[in-house]
Design an enzyme around this catalytic site. Structure first.
Site, short mmCIF file in Angstrom:
data_model
loop_
_atom_site.label_atom_id
_atom_site.label_comp_id
_atom_site.label_asym_id
_atom_site.label_seq_id
_atom_site.Cartn_x
_atom_site.Cartn_y
_atom_site.Cartn_z
N HIS A 64 -17.56 83.60 -14.66
CA HIS A 64 -16.93 82.30 -14.93
C HIS A 64 -15.57 82.47 -15.62
O HIS A 64 -15.42 83.34 -16.48
CB HIS A 64 -17.86 81.42 -15.77
N ASP A 66 -13.99 81.01 -17.93
CA ASP A 66 -13.90 80.98 -19.40
C ASP A 66 -14.46 82.26 -20.03
O ASP A 66 -14.46 82.39 -21.25
CB ASP A 66 -14.58 79.72 -19.98
N HIS A 120 -28.11 81.73 -14.78
CA HIS A 120 -26.87 80.96 -14.97
C HIS A 120 -25.94 81.23 -13.78
O HIS A 120 -25.39 80.31 -13.19
CB HIS A 120 -26.25 81.36 -16.30
N HIS A 175 -21.14 80.70 -26.40
CA HIS A 175 -20.66 79.38 -26.83
C HIS A 175 -21.30 78.95 -28.15
O HIS A 175 -22.44 79.32 -28.44
CB HIS A 175 -20.98 78.31 -25.78
ZN LIG Z 1 -20.79 80.62 -17.64
#
Ligand SMILES: [Zn+2]
Length: 264
Positions: A64, A66, A120, A175
């Site tokens: 991903h 990010d 994920h 996160h």
């Molecule tokens: Zn991710």
């Protein structure tokens, strides 16, 4: 695993709204660091300038943006090894980390084992070493990642693998979601005393802008509903939400994950 090794020194670099880029200091060569999931180069370069540290390598958990968006900007300052899963969407990878791949950097005094943890994303990996777990967006404190590509059975099996690590393992997640995750955890288990206590501590930390991470795995096993699908209280809450009996923990997991997806 290497649970007797001295704890790693790991710094949190914030990126975007709530990402953490982890900088692992070399125990052997202080001043050299390994960056985990640098989604943005700028805050990493700022921290390297501030601390006088140098980048030695990059570890990537999944594709991903990010988590990998800063790789090109970091490599522009000098080539370093880039370790990541077998996925064509991670172009800058120089070493492929598959399940069981050992990443050994003796000159840095660092070694990690790779765990494949699909769910994920299909190619998501986690890195374990010196009592630390870098789990990207698979496991969060009091929660877990959304299933963008994998199935509930895959994600549930991945979380089972992480839950089986030594309980003192420190989880470094991608996160800062802990406070929101605890609201859901306490909706599933309103009488979970450990989760209530943790919620108070996290609120105090967040009030002074302190990260809630890393989190010890033994705490997660007490508070994280996604690691507690075998517990009668969690199974009962999931069954009530689904309106039907649930037998296997993986079935409980699937209901919890769908419930969390719509939880506000
Ligand atoms: Zn991710």
């Amino acid at each position: 695993m290497t649970s007797q090794a001295p704890p790693l020194r790991v710094r949190a670099v914030r990126a975007f709204a709530d990402n953490y880029i982890w900088l692992i200091e070399s125990p052997r060569q202080p001043g050299r660091v390994v960056a985990v999931d640098p989604g943005d180069a700028a805050p990493v370069l700022a921290e390297l300038r501030r601390s006088g540290a140098h980048l030695a390598a990059i570890l990537l958990t999944h594709h991903h943006p990010d988590h990998i968006g800063g790789v090109a900007g970091l490599l522009a300052q000098g080539a370093v090894p880039v370790v990541g899963p077998d996925d064509a969407r991670i172009a800058q990878r120089t070493l492929t980390a598959q399940d069981g791949t050992r990443i050994d950097w003796p000159e840095l005094g660092l070694a990690f084992e790779t765990l494949a943890v699909p769910g994920h994303t299909v190619s998501h990996v986690a890195y374990v070493g010196a009592g630390a777990l870098f789990c990207g967006d698979t496991l969060f404190s009091a929660g877990c990642g959304r299933m963008f590509e994998g199935t509930a059975a895959q994600m549930s099996a991945s979380l089972d693998r992480l839950r089986a690590l030594p309980p003192e393992t420190l989880m470094y997640c991608g996160h800062e979601y802990t406070a929101a995750n605890l609201r859901f955890a306490l909706t599933v288990e309103p009488a979970n005393g450990a989760a209530l206590d943790y919620q108070r501590r996290v609120a105090a930390w967040r009030a002074v802008d302190r990260p809630s991470l890393p989190a010890p795995l033994h705490l997660e096993i007490e508070v994280n509903p996604f690691l507690r699908c075998d517990q009668p209280s969690v199974r009962a809450a999931a069954a009530h939400h689904a309106g039907r009996a649930l037998a296997a923990p993986a079935e409980v997991f699937a209901v919890l994950r769908a419930w969390k997806d719509e939880f506000r």
